[in-house]
Structures are given as structure tokens and as C-alpha cells.
Motif scaffolding. Structure first.
Motif, PDB file in Angstrom:
ATOM      1  N   THR A 190      -7.993   9.360   3.711  1.00  0.00           N
ATOM      2  CA  THR A 190      -7.953   8.566   4.924  1.00  0.00           C
ATOM      3  C   THR A 190      -9.070   7.548   4.919  1.00  0.00           C
ATOM      4  OG1 THR A 190      -7.950   8.673   7.328  1.00  0.00           O
ATOM      5  CG2 THR A 190      -9.334  10.276   6.192  1.00  0.00           C
ATOM      6  N   ILE A 231     -11.776  -1.638  10.120  1.00  0.00           N
ATOM      7  CA  ILE A 231     -10.821  -2.119   9.124  1.00  0.00           C
ATOM      8  C   ILE A 231      -9.877  -3.107   9.775  1.00  0.00           C
ATOM      9  CG2 ILE A 231      -8.959  -1.454   7.564  1.00  0.00           C
ATOM     10  CD1 ILE A 231     -10.308   1.322   7.369  1.00  0.00           C
ATOM     11  N   SER A 258      -7.518  -4.976   7.640  1.00  0.00           N
ATOM     12  CA  SER A 258      -6.280  -4.800   6.882  1.00  0.00           C
ATOM     13  C   SER A 258      -6.589  -4.134   5.544  1.00  0.00           C
ATOM     14  CB  SER A 258      -5.570  -6.133   6.651  1.00  0.00           C
ATOM     15  OG  SER A 258      -6.354  -6.974   5.834  1.00  0.00           O
ATOM     16  N   ILE A 259      -5.589  -3.441   5.038  1.00  0.00           N
ATOM     17  CA  ILE A 259      -5.703  -2.805   3.729  1.00  0.00           C
ATOM     18  C   ILE A 259      -4.581  -3.319   2.846  1.00  0.00           C
ATOM     19  CG2 ILE A 259      -5.761  -0.641   2.433  1.00  0.00           C
ATOM     20  CD1 ILE A 259      -6.662   0.788   4.946  1.00  0.00           C
ATOM     21  N   SER A 270       0.516  -2.776  -0.100  1.00  0.00           N
ATOM     22  CA  SER A 270       0.830  -2.632   1.318  1.00  0.00           C
ATOM     23  C   SER A 270       2.336  -2.680   1.555  1.00  0.00           C
ATOM     24  CB  SER A 270       0.143  -3.728   2.125  1.00  0.00           C
ATOM     25  OG  SER A 270       0.518  -5.001   1.643  1.00  0.00           O
ATOM     26  N   ARG A 303       2.013   6.037   1.150  1.00  0.00           N
ATOM     27  CA  ARG A 303       0.972   5.715   2.123  1.00  0.00           C
ATOM     28  C   ARG A 303       1.545   5.620   3.520  1.00  0.00           C
ATOM     29  NH1 ARG A 303      -1.243  -0.125   0.457  1.00  0.00           N
ATOM     30  NH2 ARG A 303      -2.124  -0.182   2.570  1.00  0.00           N
ATOM     31  N   ASN A 350       0.701   3.262   6.564  1.00  0.00           N
ATOM     32  CA  ASN A 350      -0.065   2.078   6.940  1.00  0.00           C
ATOM     33  C   ASN A 350      -0.587   2.151   8.372  1.00  0.00           C
ATOM     34  OD1 ASN A 350       0.246   0.843   4.441  1.00  0.00           O
ATOM     35  ND2 ASN A 350       2.171  -0.125   5.038  1.00  0.00           N
ATOM     36  N   ASN A 390      -3.629   4.520   7.999  1.00  0.00           N
ATOM     37  CA  ASN A 390      -4.554   4.133   6.913  1.00  0.00           C
ATOM     38  C   ASN A 390      -4.794   5.281   5.945  1.00  0.00           C
ATOM     39  OD1 ASN A 390      -4.849   1.531   7.903  1.00  0.00           O
ATOM     40  ND2 ASN A 390      -6.725   1.989   9.026  1.00  0.00           N
ATOM     41  N   LEU A 428      -9.741  -3.549   1.045  1.00  0.00           N
ATOM     42  CA  LEU A 428      -9.552  -3.850   2.450  1.00  0.00           C
ATOM     43  C   LEU A 428     -10.462  -4.964   2.932  1.00  0.00           C
ATOM     44  CD1 LEU A 428     -12.051  -2.463   4.322  1.00  0.00           C
ATOM     45  CD2 LEU A 428     -10.995  -0.392   3.417  1.00  0.00           C
TER      46      LEU A 428
END
Length: 120
Positions: free
Chosen positions: A22, A27, A29-30, A52, A70, A72, A75, A98
């Protein structure tokens, strides 16, 4: 920003194990998330990566056995490992590329590592 990995442990060859990671903190964006591993005496290698948008890439030796996915919203990134082999024994690290703000640079962050030991 902090990445925390969970789920390592001892498993017999042929068994399964799930890892999760995690990302938390400030944050924006990743983009890419992934799992790497480092066996004793060896260099760190990329095991599985996911963008992503959900595109994935795997180390040849884990194709068909490991699955990365994942969430989103949360995260989080996961690694489902099946048909484990002795040579999968390593410390597994999660990573995330990120941005902490809309116009900031993207940087790579790493989790603390979790040990996976496959026994015969």
C-alpha cells in the motif's frame, strides 16, 4: 509518502503466497507500480510491473505463475504467486512511480521489502 509491503513468509515448493503493498501519504497520482526481488548474493531484478492502465510485464521465469494487479482507488498493488519454486526465494520489494502534486516530478518510491522463503 510511504510504501508498505505485506505477505511474505515461508511456503513449500509448489505452494502459493500473496503479497500486497500500500502506498500512503501525500500522493497526487501513481503511474507504474511493481514488484522486484533480490535473492541473497544476487542483484535486484524486476519481477512484475503494471501501469495505471493495467498493462503488465513479467520476468520470464515467473510468467504463468505470478499475477500482478492493482487497486487504483486504494493505491495498492498485489502479487499473487503460484507454483512457487526454490529459486523464487528472495526479499520482495514493491515500488511505485508517483507524483506528489499535479506539476511535480514523478519519482520512484520503494517499500521496505518482505522475505519470501520457498522450502523443499
Amino acid at each position: 509518502v510511504q510504501l508498505q509491503a505485506f505477505g511474505g513468509g515461508l511456503v513449500q515448493a509448489g505452494g502459493s503466497l500473496s503479497l500486497s503493498c500500500t502506498a500512503s501519504g501525500s500522493i497526487f497520482s501513481i503511474s507504474d507500480m511493481g514488484w522486484y526481488r533480490q535473492a541473497k548474493g544476487k542483484q535486484r531484478e524486476s519481477v512484475a510491473l503494471i501501469t495505471s492502465g493495467g498493462s503488465t510485464n513479467y520476468l520470464d521465469s515467473v510468467k504463468g505463475r505470478f499475477t500482478i494487479f492493482r487497486d487504483n482507488v486504494k493505491n495498492m498493488v498485489y502479487l499473487q504467486m503460484n507454483s512457487l519454486r526454490l529459486e523464487d526465494t528472495a526479499v520482495y520489494y514493491c515500488s511505485a512511480r508517483l507524483k506528489r502534486s499535479r506539476f511535480g516530478a514523478a519519482n520512484d518510491y520503494w517499500g521496505q521489502g518482505t522475505l519470501v522463503t520457498v522450502s523443499s
